[in-house]
Scaffold this motif. Structure first.
Motif, PDB file in Angstrom:
ATOM      1  N   ILE A   1     -14.148 -18.773   9.069  1.00 53.07           N
ATOM      2  CA  ILE A   1     -13.031 -19.068   8.152  1.00 53.07           C
ATOM      3  C   ILE A   1     -12.567 -20.518   8.318  1.00 53.07           C
ATOM      4  O   ILE A   1     -12.297 -21.204   7.326  1.00 53.07           O
ATOM      5  CB  ILE A   1     -11.846 -18.093   8.412  1.00 53.07           C
ATOM      6  N   THR A   2     -12.526 -21.004   9.553  1.00 50.17           N
ATOM      7  CA  THR A   2     -12.013 -22.370   9.736  1.00 50.17           C
ATOM      8  C   THR A   2     -13.099 -23.427   9.560  1.00 50.17           C
ATOM      9  O   THR A   2     -12.847 -24.495   9.018  1.00 50.17           O
ATOM     10  CB  THR A   2     -11.391 -22.549  11.143  1.00 50.17           C
ATOM     11  N   GLN A   3     -14.333 -23.138  10.005  1.00 53.52           N
ATOM     12  CA  GLN A   3     -15.365 -24.179  10.039  1.00 53.52           C
ATOM     13  C   GLN A   3     -16.265 -24.228   8.803  1.00 53.52           C
ATOM     14  O   GLN A   3     -16.716 -25.287   8.404  1.00 53.52           O
ATOM     15  CB  GLN A   3     -16.270 -23.982  11.273  1.00 53.52           C
ATOM     16  N   ARG A   4     -16.571 -23.052   8.217  1.00 49.69           N
ATOM     17  CA  ARG A   4     -17.601 -23.069   7.169  1.00 49.69           C
ATOM     18  C   ARG A   4     -17.135 -22.564   5.803  1.00 49.69           C
ATOM     19  O   ARG A   4     -17.679 -22.964   4.790  1.00 49.69           O
ATOM     20  CB  ARG A   4     -18.836 -22.280   7.645  1.00 49.69           C
ATOM     21  N   LEU A   5     -16.115 -21.702   5.788  1.00 46.80           N
ATOM     22  CA  LEU A   5     -15.665 -21.171   4.498  1.00 46.80           C
ATOM     23  C   LEU A   5     -15.316 -22.279   3.479  1.00 46.80           C
ATOM     24  O   LEU A   5     -15.665 -22.154   2.301  1.00 46.80           O
ATOM     25  CB  LEU A   5     -14.470 -20.221   4.695  1.00 46.80           C
ATOM     26  N   PRO A   6     -14.658 -23.371   3.891  1.00 46.41           N
ATOM     27  CA  PRO A   6     -14.298 -24.373   2.879  1.00 46.41           C
ATOM     28  C   PRO A   6     -15.503 -24.873   2.070  1.00 46.41           C
ATOM     29  O   PRO A   6     -15.370 -25.182   0.887  1.00 46.41           O
ATOM     30  CB  PRO A   6     -13.673 -25.501   3.719  1.00 46.41           C
ATOM     31  N   ASN A   7     -16.671 -24.924   2.688  1.00 37.56           N
ATOM     32  CA  ASN A   7     -17.858 -25.393   1.956  1.00 37.56           C
ATOM     33  C   ASN A   7     -18.792 -24.257   1.537  1.00 37.56           C
ATOM     34  O   ASN A   7     -19.847 -24.522   0.953  1.00 37.56           O
ATOM     35  CB  ASN A   7     -18.652 -26.371   2.841  1.00 37.56           C
ATOM     36  N   PHE A   8     -18.416 -23.021   1.870  1.00 35.16           N
ATOM     37  CA  PHE A   8     -19.288 -21.881   1.566  1.00 35.16           C
ATOM     38  C   PHE A   8     -19.662 -21.856   0.080  1.00 35.16           C
ATOM     39  O   PHE A   8     -20.825 -21.713  -0.296  1.00 35.16           O
ATOM     40  CB  PHE A   8     -18.575 -20.582   1.963  1.00 35.16           C
ATOM     41  N   GLY A   9     -18.636 -22.009  -0.771  1.00 30.98           N
ATOM     42  CA  GLY A   9     -18.871 -21.849  -2.205  1.00 30.98           C
ATOM     43  C   GLY A   9     -19.853 -22.855  -2.763  1.00 30.98           C
ATOM     44  O   GLY A   9     -20.921 -22.492  -3.271  1.00 30.98           O
ATOM     45  N   GLN A  10     -19.529 -24.137  -2.608  1.00 28.32           N
ATOM     46  CA  GLN A  10     -20.351 -25.147  -3.302  1.00 28.32           C
ATOM     47  C   GLN A  10     -21.806 -25.125  -2.845  1.00 28.32           C
ATOM     48  O   GLN A  10     -22.708 -25.400  -3.632  1.00 28.32           O
ATOM     49  CB  GLN A  10     -19.739 -26.539  -3.165  1.00 28.32           C
ATOM     50  N   PHE A  11     -22.068 -24.768  -1.573  1.00 29.46           N
ATOM     51  CA  PHE A  11     -23.458 -24.773  -1.091  1.00 29.46           C
ATOM     52  C   PHE A  11     -24.026 -23.364  -0.889  1.00 29.46           C
ATOM     53  O   PHE A  11     -24.998 -23.176  -0.165  1.00 29.46           O
ATOM     54  CB  PHE A  11     -23.549 -25.557   0.226  1.00 29.46           C
TER      55      PHE A  11
END
Ligand SMILES: Cc1cc2nc3c(=O)[nH]c(=O)nc-3n(C[C@H](O)[C@H](O)[C@H](O)COP(=O)(O)OP(=O)(O)OC[C@H]3O[C@@H](n4cnc5c(N)ncnc54)[C@H](O)[C@@H]3O)c2cc1C
Ligand code: SF4
Length: 510
Positions: A243-253
């Motif tokens: 949630i803190t490390q990867r979710l922010p970029n999960f969508g676009q990539f």
């Protein structure tokens, strides 16, 4: 054998918890009921599995048994020849005549649970009652659709409405749209990807690693190479990290693939939620909290929520709709054997080489590699669906029949005739090149469809379209892709077909 109890149903109940049901709040748990967990040798060796999956299950069961004991439960962790043998021995030794268990997620085990009372009664010679409680690991049991859904999208909207996740107080989807897929198709931009957290094995886990090495010498991968979460606390730490490390970029990539980055921004949590170390509503809610806190954008959070409460639940629902016939489906009548490189990675196709080697080593690749590389190739190469499914079952840490059959036979190979997904997922190298960095370093030419250097995905893709032109054209979601066929001149068509036949006869040379 102990003497038969004086009256039937006079002792017990015991609670039988399966290795993929390690829930903190298992519905049968009660402090006055002894718990039995069975490590079944038959199940460990039922088919070839990935060593990391076997270690994960054994280590998680053993830690779960300890955690329950700490909470005051009486727990027996029994090694036995089979589930049945373990349960029978437990009942015979305790004298309990009543067993409670939660319905298995998988068909055969659930069937066995429903036959269990008769089998045990006949075997032990006195009446045994078995109570099979509803499965609580899936939200769809809590929020069943009014009518059997034919498509994922309305099913997903139903789940959003029922859970209230990403819904406004006016009952509208957050941000005004149900779906942000259009924002989620960027190729990987070569950024720094945070590494996955690593969980050093403790003594209990190290014993499980050794046991798998000893009992399952044919397992894929190395049982001593293991650093996955095995407790609820570690699973929570893995979720927090995502949630803190990867979710922010999960969508676009979400759909991107890279030879340099095996994980990208995916969660790698399926292997944990599938055995009860995490629960779906908790995972999806953690993502929406990140959106509420402004630490993750809507396209990422909606993308993740869609996977967890949409696709995962829909797949489980479909499995139970289509079983047991789903096991045998083969709508395209494909019969070719799996080429050897699926077990070695020894192929000149760079995308397949990396993906297969990584899968064999770690038991993981992300969704698009499973769908648009592995299954896409299997479909274009006309591989027999059941062999492909067996390979997936063997190679992935998160593999269970309820999730594999609809994903591989349904979504990946369209072998169920479109009952799971509305169109076959087929693509040429054009898509793979757009979404990955594989083609740049590959000996094949991603632009050519005939000739010695032509990418096999291209030759086989156009061959498939030519061979099934009429059938594919009838599919409203795939039809437009077939239009390209009419632009191919007759001599090139003949060359594609001839070259495809040579490739198909020599898949091991690719
Ligand atoms: C051919 C094929 C085979 C697959 N086999 C499996 C399998 O054996 N076990 C398995 O759990 N998933 C399977 N999936 C679904 C999906 O690819 C994996 O759940 C996902 O890649 C696991 O990685 P992750 O945890 O990083 O997922 P993320 O990309 O981070 O997605 C988040 C979560 O959504 C859920 N999810 C997303 N898509 C699906 C789906 N189609 N079906 C079920 N759950 C989904 C998973 O629980 C996953 O952890 C398969 C998909 C395909 C196309
Ligand atoms: S050129 Fe073809 S085989 Fe090579 S990486 Fe690209 S898609 Fe894969």
């Amino acid at each position: 054998m102990p003497p038969a109890p004086s009256s039937p149903a006079s002792r017990g109940p015991s609670v039988w918890i399966l290795g993929d049901q390690l829930l903190v709040q298992h519905p049968a748990l009660s402090l006055d009921r002894p718990v039995i967990l069975v490590e079944s040798l038959q199940r460990l060796r039922l088919r070839r599995y990935h060593a990391r999956k076997l270690v994960l299950i054994l280590a998680a069961m053993r830690h779960y048994a300890d955690a329950l004991r700490e909470r005051g439960y009486t727990v027996e962790l029994r090694q036995a020849a089979s589930f049945y043998a373990g349960v029978r021995e437990h009942l015979a030794e305790t004298g309990n005549t009543h067993l409670m268990t939660m319905a298995a997620a998988e068909y055969d085990t659930r069937q066995m649970q429903h036959r269990l009372a008769d089998m045990l009664t006949a075997d032990l010679g006195y009446p045994i009652t078995v109570e099979v409680l509803p499965n609580t690991q899936f939200l769809v049991a809590m929020f069943p659709p009014k009518r059997p859904p034919k498509l994922m999208e309305p099913f997903y909207r139903h789940m959003r409405q029922q859970t209230g996740l990403l819904m406004t107080s006016a009952g509208e989807p957050e941000g005004g749209k149900w779906n942000y897929d259009a924002d989620n198709r960027k190729p990987f931009a070569g950024r720094l990807v945070p590494p996955l957290p690593s969980f050093a094995p403790d003594a209990l886990t190290r014993t499980a690693m050794q046991d798998v090495g000893q009992h399952c010498p044919n397992a894929i991968g190395d049982p001593l190479d293991f650093d996955l979460p095995v407790t609820h606390a570690q699973a929570q730490a893995a979720l927090d990290d995502f949630i803190t490390q990867r979710l922010p970029n999960f969508g676009q990539f979400e759909d991107a693939m890279s030879h340099a980055e095996p994980i990208l921004y995916h969660s790698v949590l399926a292997m944990l939620v599938n055995i009860g170390l995490l629960e779906p509503l908790h995972m999806a809610t953690a993502a929406t909290h990140a959106y509420d806190a402004g630490t993750a954008p809507l396209n990422s959070v909606e993308g993740f929520v869609r996977q967890v409460i949409g696709w995962r639940e829909y797949i489980y629902y479909r499995y139970w709709e289509l079983m047991p016939e789903l096991r045998e489906v083969n709508a395209w009548e494909h019969t070719r054997a799996l080429p050897e490189f699926f077990w070695t990675g020894a192929t000149r196709m760079r995308c397949m080489q990396h993906t297969v080697q990584r899968t064999l080593a770690t038991g993981y690749t992300h969704h698009i590699e499973r769908l648009m590389l592995l299954c896409n190739f299997a479909m274009l190469a006309e591989l027999e669906p059941q062999q492909v499914n067996d390979w997936f079952m063997a190679c992935f840490v998160d593999a269970y029949e309820w999730v594999m059959l609809p994903n591989v036979l349904g979504m990946g190979l369209n072998a169920d005739g479109g009952k799971t997904a509305t169109k076959p997922y087929l693509a040429s190298a054009n898509y793979i090149n757009k979404m990955s960095d594989y083609c740049k370093g590959c000996g094949y030419n991603h632009k050519a469809r005939i000739g010695d250097a032509a990418c096999p995905f291209n030759t086989l893709y156009w061959h498939f379209l030519l061979k099934h032109e009429t059938r594919l054209r009838a599919n409203p979601r795939f039809g437009p892709a077939v239009l390209g066929v009419s632009r191919i001149a007759a001599d090139e068509r003949a060359a594609i077909v001839a070259q495809a036949h040579t490739l198909l006869a020599n898949l091991d040379q690719l």
